[in-house]
Design a protein around this motif. Structure first.
Motif, short mmCIF file in Angstrom:
data_model
loop_
_atom_site.label_atom_id
_atom_site.label_comp_id
_atom_site.label_asym_id
_atom_site.label_seq_id
_atom_site.Cartn_x
_atom_site.Cartn_y
_atom_site.Cartn_z
N GLN A 40 40.22 -4.82 -8.94
CA GLN A 40 39.11 -4.13 -8.81
C GLN A 40 37.80 -4.74 -9.47
O GLN A 40 36.83 -4.76 -8.95
CB GLN A 40 39.24 -2.51 -9.50
CG GLN A 40 40.28 -1.66 -8.64
CD GLN A 40 40.70 -0.53 -9.30
OE1 GLN A 40 40.67 -0.51 -10.59
NE2 GLN A 40 40.67 0.59 -8.71
N LYS A 41 38.10 -5.05 -10.71
CA LYS A 41 37.04 -5.92 -11.20
C LYS A 41 36.53 -6.90 -10.53
O LYS A 41 35.08 -7.04 -10.22
CB LYS A 41 37.24 -6.17 -12.80
CG LYS A 41 36.08 -7.15 -13.29
CD LYS A 41 36.63 -7.83 -14.74
CE LYS A 41 35.53 -8.54 -15.17
NZ LYS A 41 35.97 -9.13 -16.61
N TYR A 42 37.20 -7.90 -10.08
CA TYR A 42 36.67 -9.02 -9.22
C TYR A 42 36.18 -8.63 -7.97
O TYR A 42 35.20 -9.37 -7.45
CB TYR A 42 37.94 -10.32 -9.40
CG TYR A 42 37.87 -10.82 -10.66
CD1 TYR A 42 36.87 -11.67 -11.13
CD2 TYR A 42 38.84 -10.41 -11.44
CE1 TYR A 42 36.67 -12.14 -12.43
CE2 TYR A 42 38.89 -10.92 -12.86
CZ TYR A 42 38.08 -11.77 -13.16
OH TYR A 42 37.92 -12.31 -14.59
N ASN A 43 36.43 -7.81 -7.37
CA ASN A 43 35.64 -7.10 -6.24
C ASN A 43 34.40 -6.47 -6.47
O ASN A 43 33.72 -6.74 -5.59
CB ASN A 43 36.95 -6.15 -5.52
CG ASN A 43 37.98 -6.73 -4.74
OD1 ASN A 43 37.95 -7.92 -4.34
ND2 ASN A 43 38.86 -6.00 -4.27
N SER A 44 34.60 -5.79 -7.63
CA SER A 44 33.08 -5.46 -8.06
C SER A 44 32.28 -6.29 -8.42
O SER A 44 31.13 -6.34 -8.25
CB SER A 44 33.30 -4.21 -8.97
OG SER A 44 34.02 -3.18 -8.42
N LEU A 45 33.01 -7.39 -8.94
CA LEU A 45 32.01 -8.62 -9.39
C LEU A 45 31.40 -9.18 -8.10
O LEU A 45 30.16 -9.72 -7.94
CB LEU A 45 32.76 -9.59 -10.26
CG LEU A 45 32.64 -9.42 -11.77
CD1 LEU A 45 33.79 -10.18 -12.43
CD2 LEU A 45 31.15 -9.20 -12.35
N LYS A 46 32.06 -9.43 -6.96
CA LYS A 46 31.69 -9.92 -5.93
C LYS A 46 30.47 -9.32 -5.26
O LYS A 46 29.62 -9.58 -4.74
CB LYS A 46 32.93 -10.12 -4.65
CG LYS A 46 33.79 -11.07 -5.24
CD LYS A 46 35.01 -10.94 -4.21
CE LYS A 46 36.10 -11.97 -4.56
NZ LYS A 46 37.22 -11.99 -3.59
N GLN A 47 30.72 -7.81 -5.20
CA GLN A 47 29.64 -6.81 -4.99
C GLN A 47 28.37 -7.14 -5.63
O GLN A 47 27.24 -7.22 -5.24
CB GLN A 47 29.91 -5.51 -4.89
CG GLN A 47 29.08 -4.61 -3.99
CD GLN A 47 29.12 -4.90 -2.64
OE1 GLN A 47 29.69 -5.02 -2.03
NE2 GLN A 47 27.61 -4.88 -2.26
N ALA A 48 28.57 -7.42 -7.05
CA ALA A 48 27.41 -7.50 -7.98
C ALA A 48 26.80 -8.73 -7.54
O ALA A 48 25.45 -8.96 -7.74
CB ALA A 48 27.90 -7.47 -9.48
N ILE A 49 27.32 -9.80 -7.29
CA ILE A 49 26.70 -11.21 -6.73
C ILE A 49 26.03 -10.76 -5.41
O ILE A 49 24.96 -11.29 -5.60
CB ILE A 49 27.79 -12.19 -6.56
CG1 ILE A 49 28.36 -12.72 -8.03
CG2 ILE A 49 27.29 -13.32 -5.80
CD1 ILE A 49 29.68 -13.34 -7.92
N LYS A 50 26.52 -10.25 -4.56
CA LYS A 50 25.80 -9.87 -3.26
C LYS A 50 24.40 -9.04 -3.60
O LYS A 50 23.58 -9.29 -2.95
CB LYS A 50 26.65 -9.14 -2.51
CG LYS A 50 26.12 -8.66 -1.06
CD LYS A 50 27.41 -8.00 -0.22
CE LYS A 50 26.71 -7.61 1.08
NZ LYS A 50 27.60 -6.44 1.87
N ASN A 51 24.51 -8.20 -4.62
CA ASN A 51 23.55 -7.29 -5.01
C ASN A 51 22.52 -8.05 -6.23
O ASN A 51 21.66 -7.33 -6.21
CB ASN A 51 23.73 -6.12 -5.42
CG ASN A 51 24.63 -5.18 -4.46
OD1 ASN A 51 24.31 -5.29 -3.08
ND2 ASN A 51 25.74 -4.31 -4.86
N LYS A 52 22.60 -9.24 -6.33
CA LYS A 52 21.97 -9.94 -7.42
C LYS A 52 21.95 -9.05 -8.59
O LYS A 52 20.92 -9.22 -9.42
CB LYS A 52 20.78 -10.13 -6.89
CG LYS A 52 20.70 -11.10 -5.53
CD LYS A 52 19.13 -11.43 -5.21
CE LYS A 52 18.84 -12.10 -3.93
NZ LYS A 52 19.76 -12.72 -3.12
N ASN A 53 23.03 -8.68 -8.92
CA ASN A 53 23.68 -7.88 -10.29
C ASN A 53 24.35 -8.67 -11.46
O ASN A 53 24.80 -8.03 -12.18
CB ASN A 53 23.94 -6.42 -10.07
CG ASN A 53 23.12 -5.58 -9.26
OD1 ASN A 53 21.68 -5.91 -8.94
ND2 ASN A 53 23.46 -4.48 -8.81
#
Length: 158
Positions: A40-53
């Motif tokens: 879950q964490k690494y999937n969320s981090l991938k989304q954070a990268i996509k969102n520039k967060n």
């Protein structure tokens, strides 16, 4: 975007190729989570990268820290995690990543940033206070240790 580069430290936005080294940072800090939470964490981090967060600190060759933020209610930035490799603690890296975030948020006319830490983490509490964050409340979780999370707010009005 590089906002800080003194030939020994680079602060920039994260990219997917950073994820492996992020895992190394967590391991240096002996952070263990179960397999499901890790996924879950690494999937969320991938989304954070996509969102520039996701903000990364690195030397020329190695990632040494990261700051991950999200938005509460869709518009208030909340620092979810700040992690620095154990070998690089107490060198001002966390503060430089937060300054990067502050500049980014000021350009977007954001008024405040929120952050939190466990109420037992006196080092993190002092860190937040030393860089201008003020305590603004806490919450308690059941069946979670430690169960009290202390929240901080920093106004970006200056």
């Amino acid at each position: 975007m590089i906002i800080f580069n003194d030939k020994s430290l680079i602060i920039r936005l994260g990219k997917n190729s950073d994820l492996k080294e992020i895992k190394n940072i967590d391991e240096s800090l002996k952070i263990t989570i179960n397999k499901n939470e890790q996924t879950q964490k690494y999937n969320s981090l991938k989304q954070a990268i996509k969102n520039k967060n996701l903000i990364i600190s690195s030397t020329k060759s190695t990632i040494i820290g990261y700051l991950w933020y999200e938005y509460l209610w869709g518009y208030i930035p909340f620092i979810s995690l700040i992690r620095i490799h154990k070998s690089y603690h107490r060198k001002g890296i966390g503060e430089k990543m937060i300054k990067f975030l502050e500049r980014k948020m000021k350009k977007m006319n954001v008024e405040r940033i929120l952050s939190s830490t466990e109420v037992e983490n006196s080092i993190a509490i002092k860190f937040h206070q030393n860089i201008g964050f003020k305590e603004c409340g806490y919450f308690e979780l059941s069946q979670w240790e430690p169960n009290r999370e202390l929240f901080f707010e920093k106004l970006l009005t200056d």
